[in-house]
Design a protein around this motif. Structure first.
Motif, PDB file in Angstrom:
ATOM      1  N   VAL A 108      85.148  15.705 -29.659  1.00 26.08           N
ATOM      2  CA  VAL A 108      84.381  15.820 -31.265  1.00 26.08           C
ATOM      3  C   VAL A 108      83.220  15.418 -30.954  1.00 26.08           C
ATOM      4  O   VAL A 108      82.629  14.159 -30.576  1.00 26.08           O
ATOM      5  CB  VAL A 108      84.931  14.650 -32.312  1.00 26.08           C
ATOM      6  CG1 VAL A 108      84.312  14.744 -33.320  1.00 26.08           C
ATOM      7  CG2 VAL A 108      86.512  15.474 -32.400  1.00 26.08           C
ATOM      8  N   GLN A 109      81.858  16.120 -31.410  1.00 27.95           N
ATOM      9  CA  GLN A 109      80.598  15.885 -31.439  1.00 27.95           C
ATOM     10  C   GLN A 109      80.283  15.589 -32.873  1.00 27.95           C
ATOM     11  O   GLN A 109      80.547  16.327 -33.796  1.00 27.95           O
ATOM     12  CB  GLN A 109      79.875  16.988 -30.783  1.00 27.95           C
ATOM     13  CG  GLN A 109      78.331  16.476 -30.383  1.00 27.95           C
ATOM     14  CD  GLN A 109      77.852  17.820 -29.558  1.00 27.95           C
ATOM     15  OE1 GLN A 109      77.698  18.795 -30.087  1.00 27.95           O
ATOM     16  NE2 GLN A 109      77.610  17.357 -28.478  1.00 27.95           N
ATOM     17  N   VAL A 110      79.533  14.575 -33.155  1.00 23.87           N
ATOM     18  CA  VAL A 110      78.826  14.264 -34.476  1.00 23.87           C
ATOM     19  C   VAL A 110      77.263  14.388 -34.397  1.00 23.87           C
ATOM     20  O   VAL A 110      76.674  14.057 -33.479  1.00 23.87           O
ATOM     21  CB  VAL A 110      79.185  12.901 -34.655  1.00 23.87           C
ATOM     22  CG1 VAL A 110      78.653  12.452 -36.151  1.00 23.87           C
ATOM     23  CG2 VAL A 110      80.883  12.528 -35.128  1.00 23.87           C
TER      24      VAL A 110
ATOM     25  N   THR B 126      86.718  24.694 -32.174  1.00 21.86           N
ATOM     26  CA  THR B 126      87.750  25.177 -33.151  1.00 21.86           C
ATOM     27  C   THR B 126      87.781  24.370 -34.656  1.00 21.86           C
ATOM     28  O   THR B 126      88.412  25.077 -35.439  1.00 21.86           O
ATOM     29  CB  THR B 126      89.098  24.216 -32.503  1.00 21.86           C
ATOM     30  OG1 THR B 126      88.987  22.933 -32.512  1.00 21.86           O
ATOM     31  CG2 THR B 126      89.399  24.827 -31.131  1.00 21.86           C
ATOM     32  N   HIS B 127      86.836  23.680 -34.945  1.00 23.84           N
ATOM     33  CA  HIS B 127      86.736  23.177 -36.297  1.00 23.84           C
ATOM     34  C   HIS B 127      85.354  22.665 -36.456  1.00 23.84           C
ATOM     35  O   HIS B 127      84.812  21.923 -35.671  1.00 23.84           O
ATOM     36  CB  HIS B 127      87.899  21.890 -36.626  1.00 23.84           C
ATOM     37  CG  HIS B 127      88.023  21.500 -37.822  1.00 23.84           C
ATOM     38  ND1 HIS B 127      88.660  20.254 -38.247  1.00 23.84           N
ATOM     39  CD2 HIS B 127      87.384  21.997 -39.135  1.00 23.84           C
ATOM     40  CE1 HIS B 127      88.265  20.043 -39.633  1.00 23.84           C
ATOM     41  NE2 HIS B 127      87.897  21.274 -40.023  1.00 23.84           N
ATOM     42  N   SER B 128      84.811  22.899 -37.634  1.00 27.43           N
ATOM     43  CA  SER B 128      83.435  22.382 -37.792  1.00 27.43           C
ATOM     44  C   SER B 128      83.476  21.951 -39.277  1.00 27.43           C
ATOM     45  O   SER B 128      83.970  22.782 -40.299  1.00 27.43           O
ATOM     46  CB  SER B 128      82.309  23.658 -37.889  1.00 27.43           C
ATOM     47  OG  SER B 128      80.994  22.960 -38.083  1.00 27.43           O
TER      48      SER B 128
ATOM     49  N   ILE C 295      75.549  15.399 -41.703  1.00 24.73           N
ATOM     50  CA  ILE C 295      76.206  15.167 -40.735  1.00 24.73           C
ATOM     51  C   ILE C 295      77.327  16.214 -40.484  1.00 24.73           C
ATOM     52  O   ILE C 295      77.741  16.658 -41.444  1.00 24.73           O
ATOM     53  CB  ILE C 295      77.000  13.809 -40.926  1.00 24.73           C
ATOM     54  CG1 ILE C 295      76.269  12.598 -40.832  1.00 24.73           C
ATOM     55  CG2 ILE C 295      78.057  13.746 -39.815  1.00 24.73           C
ATOM     56  CD1 ILE C 295      76.997  11.023 -40.930  1.00 24.73           C
ATOM     57  N   GLU C 296      77.112  16.853 -39.207  1.00 23.06           N
ATOM     58  CA  GLU C 296      77.839  17.852 -38.786  1.00 23.06           C
ATOM     59  C   GLU C 296      79.025  17.313 -37.800  1.00 23.06           C
ATOM     60  O   GLU C 296      78.592  16.523 -36.830  1.00 23.06           O
ATOM     61  CB  GLU C 296      77.347  19.155 -38.133  1.00 23.06           C
ATOM     62  CG  GLU C 296      78.340  20.139 -37.912  1.00 23.06           C
ATOM     63  CD  GLU C 296      77.352  21.408 -37.477  1.00 23.06           C
ATOM     64  OE1 GLU C 296      78.126  22.356 -36.955  1.00 23.06           O
ATOM     65  OE2 GLU C 296      76.269  21.449 -36.974  1.00 23.06           O
ATOM     66  N   ILE C 297      80.303  17.613 -38.110  1.00 24.95           N
ATOM     67  CA  ILE C 297      81.298  17.121 -37.321  1.00 24.95           C
ATOM     68  C   ILE C 297      82.059  18.300 -36.598  1.00 24.95           C
ATOM     69  O   ILE C 297      82.472  19.290 -37.203  1.00 24.95           O
ATOM     70  CB  ILE C 297      82.346  16.278 -37.901  1.00 24.95           C
ATOM     71  CG1 ILE C 297      81.825  15.094 -38.441  1.00 24.95           C
ATOM     72  CG2 ILE C 297      83.548  16.021 -36.765  1.00 24.95           C
ATOM     73  CD1 ILE C 297      82.731  14.181 -39.156  1.00 24.95           C
ATOM     74  N   VAL C 298      81.897  18.570 -35.229  1.00 25.84           N
ATOM     75  CA  VAL C 298      82.546  19.720 -34.556  1.00 25.84           C
ATOM     76  C   VAL C 298      83.590  19.338 -33.560  1.00 25.84           C
ATOM     77  O   VAL C 298      83.374  18.553 -32.600  1.00 25.84           O
ATOM     78  CB  VAL C 298      81.433  20.486 -33.699  1.00 25.84           C
ATOM     79  CG1 VAL C 298      81.871  21.925 -33.235  1.00 25.84           C
ATOM     80  CG2 VAL C 298      80.125  20.664 -34.504  1.00 25.84           C
TER      81      VAL C 298
ATOM     82  N   GLU D 188      85.085  19.936 -21.639  1.00 25.45           N
ATOM     83  CA  GLU D 188      84.540  20.989 -20.934  1.00 25.45           C
ATOM     84  C   GLU D 188      84.401  22.063 -21.442  1.00 25.45           C
ATOM     85  O   GLU D 188      83.719  22.952 -21.615  1.00 25.45           O
ATOM     86  CB  GLU D 188      85.908  21.075 -19.753  1.00 25.45           C
ATOM     87  CG  GLU D 188      85.942  20.042 -18.487  1.00 25.45           C
ATOM     88  CD  GLU D 188      86.555  18.737 -19.021  1.00 25.45           C
ATOM     89  OE1 GLU D 188      86.338  18.170 -18.327  1.00 25.45           O
ATOM     90  OE2 GLU D 188      87.446  18.673 -20.141  1.00 25.45           O
ATOM     91  N   GLU D 189      85.273  22.285 -22.767  1.00 23.02           N
ATOM     92  CA  GLU D 189      85.264  23.558 -23.668  1.00 23.02           C
ATOM     93  C   GLU D 189      83.952  23.387 -24.446  1.00 23.02           C
ATOM     94  O   GLU D 189      83.172  24.186 -24.742  1.00 23.02           O
ATOM     95  CB  GLU D 189      86.435  23.688 -24.597  1.00 23.02           C
ATOM     96  CG  GLU D 189      87.880  24.114 -23.632  1.00 23.02           C
ATOM     97  CD  GLU D 189      87.295  25.251 -23.140  1.00 23.02           C
ATOM     98  OE1 GLU D 189      86.961  26.420 -23.827  1.00 23.02           O
ATOM     99  OE2 GLU D 189      87.849  25.697 -21.803  1.00 23.02           O
ATOM    100  N   ALA D 190      83.595  22.032 -24.755  1.00 21.78           N
ATOM    101  CA  ALA D 190      82.729  21.636 -25.368  1.00 21.78           C
ATOM    102  C   ALA D 190      81.009  22.179 -24.630  1.00 21.78           C
ATOM    103  O   ALA D 190      80.081  22.627 -25.224  1.00 21.78           O
ATOM    104  CB  ALA D 190      82.533  20.190 -25.946  1.00 21.78           C
ATOM    105  N   MET D 191      81.103  21.931 -23.297  1.00 22.52           N
ATOM    106  CA  MET D 191      80.063  22.174 -22.424  1.00 22.52           C
ATOM    107  C   MET D 191      79.858  23.747 -22.308  1.00 22.52           C
ATOM    108  O   MET D 191      78.892  24.319 -22.354  1.00 22.52           O
ATOM    109  CB  MET D 191      80.297  21.558 -20.976  1.00 22.52           C
ATOM    110  CG  MET D 191      80.124  20.067 -21.146  1.00 22.52           C
ATOM    111  SD  MET D 191      78.531  19.324 -22.010  1.00 22.52           S
ATOM    112  CE  MET D 191      79.204  19.074 -23.427  1.00 22.52           C
ATOM    113  N   LYS D 192      81.116  24.506 -22.358  1.00 28.26           N
ATOM    114  CA  LYS D 192      80.940  25.833 -22.533  1.00 28.26           C
ATOM    115  C   LYS D 192      80.023  26.479 -23.793  1.00 28.26           C
ATOM    116  O   LYS D 192      79.513  27.359 -23.604  1.00 28.26           O
ATOM    117  CB  LYS D 192      82.458  26.438 -22.318  1.00 28.26           C
ATOM    118  CG  LYS D 192      83.064  26.359 -21.078  1.00 28.26           C
ATOM    119  CD  LYS D 192      84.615  27.092 -21.087  1.00 28.26           C
ATOM    120  CE  LYS D 192      85.176  26.794 -19.678  1.00 28.26           C
ATOM    121  NZ  LYS D 192      86.550  27.221 -19.990  1.00 28.26           N
TER     122      LYS D 192
END
Length: 231
Positions: free
Chosen positions: A4-6, A35-37, A50-53, A59-63
């Motif tokens: 998860v990235q905040v 997959t979810h934002s 604030i955005e939560i992704v 690895e998928e986040a880096m793509k």
């Protein structure tokens, strides 16, 4: 492992930021890995956004980050913000979908053999059950327990949860039921047969409890296997 990235930023141009997110979603269709934002504003400061992704993994986040549209949208996002956005990267250690867990327990624990206390932990007092086999809705925990008792008198049974999908207050469960016909059921004397059927139930939850259910299942097939109908 879920990642998860905040993203934390300050801006008074929230509407423009929203449109920018819409643009990114449209431009990365079929290639993004998120997959979810979720985007929220601070109740005490409407300029604090604030955005939560969520991603299946780091690895998928880096793509996702390496998509050319992502970098361009980020630069436009920076231009909308008062200060440089900050990023917090989280490896998810615990992810509990509480409504899904309650619905799973309903099938695997409560229905096959749970007592009134278990149902009381899972259902609201005004629980309403929509079963197409019943001419009227069953309302209240005690009335529903009488329905369950009729099934238990006729069968030793278990449920297997095959799939669950949650959306807000609703949880959809696809299940398989397996039972041994041990007692009278709808006037049919015990056959000793083992039988199975499939179905889907949509639950509505309120404050962590199940308050309403809609059932769809192969009752016709079950009656055929009981010998009531010619198949």
């Amino acid at each position: 492992m879920t990642f998860v990235q905040v993203i934390d930023c300050k801006t008074d141009r929230v509407d423009e930021l929203n449109r920018l997110m819409d643009s990114w979603i449209e431009q990365t269709k079929g290639r993004r890995t998120a997959t979810h934002s979720m985007v929220g504003t601070d109740r005490s400061d409407s300029t604090h956004v604030i955005e939560i992704v969520e991603f299946p993994s780091y690895e998928e986040a880096m793509k996702n980050a390496n998509l050319p549209e992502t970098d361009r949208i980020f630069q436009e996002m920076v231009a909308l913000c008062d200060t440089m956005p900050t990023f917090t990267d989280l490896e998810v250690l615990r992810d509990e979908q509480l409504n899904e867990a309650a619905c799973r327990r309903f099938f695997t624990e409560a229905l096959p053999g749970g007592d009134a206390g278990v149902f009381g932990e899972l259902l609201t007092a005004d629980y309403r059950d929509h079963d197409p086999a019943n001419p009227r809705d069953v309302v209240g925990v005690e009335a529903f327990l009488r329905e369950v008792a009729a099934w238990r008198a006729g069968f030793d049974f278990t449920f297997t949860v095959e799939d669950q999908i949650a959306d807000g207050e609703r949880v959809c469960t696809r299940w398989t039921w397996n039972g041994l016909h041990k007692g009278e059921f709808l006037g049919v004397t015990p056959t000793g047969r083992r039988m199975a059927m499939t179905g889907t139930t949509v639950h509505r939850c309120r404050e962590g409890l199940i308050c309403e259910s809609w059932w769809q299942y192969d009752r016709l097939g079950l009656m055929g296997r009981l010998g009531v109908l010619e198949m």
